[in-house]
Write a protein that holds these residues in place. Structure first.
Motif, PDB file in Angstrom:
ATOM      1  N   ALA A  22       4.598   7.573   0.363  1.00  0.00           N
ATOM      2  CA  ALA A  22       5.233   6.829  -0.731  1.00  0.00           C
ATOM      3  C   ALA A  22       5.292   5.347  -0.392  1.00  0.00           C
ATOM      4  N   GLU A  23       5.082   5.019   0.912  1.00  0.00           N
ATOM      5  CA  GLU A  23       5.144   3.638   1.374  1.00  0.00           C
ATOM      6  C   GLU A  23       3.996   3.362   2.342  1.00  0.00           C
ATOM      7  N   ALA A  24       3.623   2.088   2.433  1.00  0.00           N
ATOM      8  CA  ALA A  24       2.564   1.662   3.343  1.00  0.00           C
ATOM      9  C   ALA A  24       2.809   0.208   3.710  1.00  0.00           C
ATOM     10  N   ILE A  25       1.981  -0.314   4.613  1.00  0.00           N
ATOM     11  CA  ILE A  25       2.082  -1.726   4.976  1.00  0.00           C
ATOM     12  C   ILE A  25       0.772  -2.444   4.687  1.00  0.00           C
ATOM     13  N   SER A  26       0.894  -3.728   4.479  1.00  0.00           N
ATOM     14  CA  SER A  26      -0.247  -4.630   4.366  1.00  0.00           C
ATOM     15  C   SER A  26      -0.058  -5.666   5.462  1.00  0.00           C
ATOM     16  N   CYS A  27      -0.861  -5.574   6.498  1.00  0.00           N
ATOM     17  CA  CYS A  27      -0.726  -6.422   7.685  1.00  0.00           C
ATOM     18  C   CYS A  27      -1.499  -7.729   7.488  1.00  0.00           C
ATOM     19  N   ASN A  28      -0.941  -8.819   8.003  1.00  0.00           N
ATOM     20  CA  ASN A  28      -1.598 -10.120   7.864  1.00  0.00           C
ATOM     21  C   ASN A  28      -2.327 -10.567   9.128  1.00  0.00           C
ATOM     22  N   VAL A  38      -4.678  -1.374   3.788  1.00  0.00           N
ATOM     23  CA  VAL A  38      -3.343  -0.901   3.423  1.00  0.00           C
ATOM     24  C   VAL A  38      -3.140   0.352   4.259  1.00  0.00           C
ATOM     25  N   LEU A  39      -2.142   0.330   5.141  1.00  0.00           N
ATOM     26  CA  LEU A  39      -2.035   1.351   6.180  1.00  0.00           C
ATOM     27  C   LEU A  39      -0.766   2.180   6.096  1.00  0.00           C
ATOM     28  N   THR A  40      -0.923   3.447   6.462  1.00  0.00           N
ATOM     29  CA  THR A  40       0.214   4.330   6.693  1.00  0.00           C
ATOM     30  C   THR A  40       0.019   4.953   8.070  1.00  0.00           C
ATOM     31  N   PHE A  41       1.119   5.283   8.720  1.00  0.00           N
ATOM     32  CA  PHE A  41       1.072   5.799  10.082  1.00  0.00           C
ATOM     33  C   PHE A  41       1.430   7.274  10.100  1.00  0.00           C
ATOM     34  N   VAL A  42       0.659   8.051  10.862  1.00  0.00           N
ATOM     35  CA  VAL A  42       0.911   9.484  11.015  1.00  0.00           C
ATOM     36  C   VAL A  42       0.680   9.865  12.476  1.00  0.00           C
ATOM     37  N   PRO A  43       1.302  10.945  12.939  1.00  0.00           N
ATOM     38  CA  PRO A  43       1.008  11.426  14.291  1.00  0.00           C
ATOM     39  C   PRO A  43      -0.477  11.806  14.399  1.00  0.00           C
ATOM     40  N   LEU A 101      -2.809   3.464  -5.475  1.00  0.00           N
ATOM     41  CA  LEU A 101      -2.079   2.492  -4.659  1.00  0.00           C
ATOM     42  C   LEU A 101      -0.960   1.803  -5.434  1.00  0.00           C
ATOM     43  N   ASP A 102      -1.078   1.727  -6.752  1.00  0.00           N
ATOM     44  CA  ASP A 102      -0.028   1.110  -7.556  1.00  0.00           C
ATOM     45  C   ASP A 102       1.260   1.932  -7.546  1.00  0.00           C
ATOM     46  N   SER A 103       1.177   3.190  -7.145  1.00  0.00           N
ATOM     47  CA  SER A 103       2.366   4.046  -7.106  1.00  0.00           C
ATOM     48  C   SER A 103       3.056   4.026  -5.745  1.00  0.00           C
ATOM     49  N   ILE A 104       2.519   3.256  -4.811  1.00  0.00           N
ATOM     50  CA  ILE A 104       3.041   3.201  -3.443  1.00  0.00           C
ATOM     51  C   ILE A 104       3.724   1.864  -3.202  1.00  0.00           C
ATOM     52  N   LYS A 105       4.872   1.901  -2.537  1.00  0.00           N
ATOM     53  CA  LYS A 105       5.549   0.668  -2.145  1.00  0.00           C
ATOM     54  C   LYS A 105       4.805   0.095  -0.942  1.00  0.00           C
ATOM     55  N   ILE A 106       4.241  -1.099  -1.112  1.00  0.00           N
ATOM     56  CA  ILE A 106       3.481  -1.745  -0.028  1.00  0.00           C
ATOM     57  C   ILE A 106       4.316  -2.908   0.504  1.00  0.00           C
ATOM     58  N   THR A 107       4.641  -2.830   1.796  1.00  0.00           N
ATOM     59  CA  THR A 107       5.481  -3.826   2.448  1.00  0.00           C
ATOM     60  C   THR A 107       4.620  -4.727   3.327  1.00  0.00           C
ATOM     61  N   PRO A 108       4.764  -6.032   3.218  1.00  0.00           N
ATOM     62  CA  PRO A 108       4.038  -6.932   4.120  1.00  0.00           C
ATOM     63  C   PRO A 108       4.501  -6.731   5.562  1.00  0.00           C
ATOM     64  N   PHE A 109       3.547  -6.830   6.500  1.00  0.00           N
ATOM     65  CA  PHE A 109       3.849  -6.712   7.917  1.00  0.00           C
ATOM     66  C   PHE A 109       3.248  -7.925   8.623  1.00  0.00           C
ATOM     67  N   ASP A 110       4.038  -8.624   9.439  1.00  0.00           N
ATOM     68  CA  ASP A 110       3.571  -9.831  10.112  1.00  0.00           C
ATOM     69  C   ASP A 110       2.917  -9.506  11.452  1.00  0.00           C
ATOM     70  N   GLY A 111       1.696  -9.005  11.379  1.00  0.00           N
ATOM     71  CA  GLY A 111       0.948  -8.710  12.592  1.00  0.00           C
ATOM     72  C   GLY A 111       0.340  -9.961  13.211  1.00  0.00           C
ATOM     73  N   ALA A 112       0.229 -11.028  12.432  1.00  0.00           N
ATOM     74  CA  ALA A 112      -0.358 -12.269  12.942  1.00  0.00           C
ATOM     75  C   ALA A 112       0.503 -12.915  14.024  1.00  0.00           C
ATOM     76  N   SER A 113       1.788 -12.657  14.009  1.00  0.00           N
ATOM     77  CA  SER A 113       2.698 -13.262  14.980  1.00  0.00           C
ATOM     78  C   SER A 113       2.910 -12.401  16.229  1.00  0.00           C
ATOM     79  N   ARG A 114       2.233 -11.283  16.315  1.00  0.00           N
ATOM     80  CA  ARG A 114       2.437 -10.386  17.460  1.00  0.00           C
ATOM     81  C   ARG A 114       1.382 -10.575  18.516  1.00  0.00           C
TER      82      ARG A 114
END
Length: 114
Positions: A22-28, A38-43, A101-114
């Motif tokens: 239901a949710e994913a990230i968009s990393c910069n 657009v990524l989701t994490f699973v085991p 993808l329009d039905s998924i909450k996509i949260t920005p993730f600041d991977g550029a600063s890591r």
């Protein structure tokens, strides 16, 4: 319920034995932003990969995450590496054709600063 990601040409399939997210990230970071991932994490043990022989691997920065891509069409359906709870897989939801993808909450993730 499960879902499947694949590369563009179909040589690589990634069966994910979990419900679609239901949710994913968009990393910069420089890699994800260039590819529009657009990524989701699973085991990792919830993932079965078909077409391993068609996969290439790209690692950058700290060389911890294996970004897996099809050597024929270049699409990157997933990546894998260590996670906080053990080995994990990052599924590129842009490679899941049945997913809206329009039905998924996509949260920005600041991977550029890591």
């Amino acid at each position: 319920m499960s879902y499947q990601a694949s590369c563009h040409c179909g040589a690589v399939t990634v069966d994910v034995d979990t419900d679609p997210p239901a949710e994913a990230i968009s990393c910069n970071c420089s890699h994800c932003s260039r590819k529009g991932l657009v990524l989701t994490f699973v085991p990792r043990d919830k993932v079965t990969v078909g077409g391993e022989e068609a996969l290439g691997e790209y690692r950058f920065n700290k060389h911890v995450i294996a970004h897996r891509f099809c050597t024929t069409c270049g699409a990157q359906p997933f990546a894998e590496g260590p996670g906080p709870s053990g080995p994990g897989a990052m599924i590129n939801l842009r490679c899941v054709p049945e997913l809206d993808l329009d039905s998924i909450k996509i949260t920005p993730f600041d991977g550029a600063s890591r």
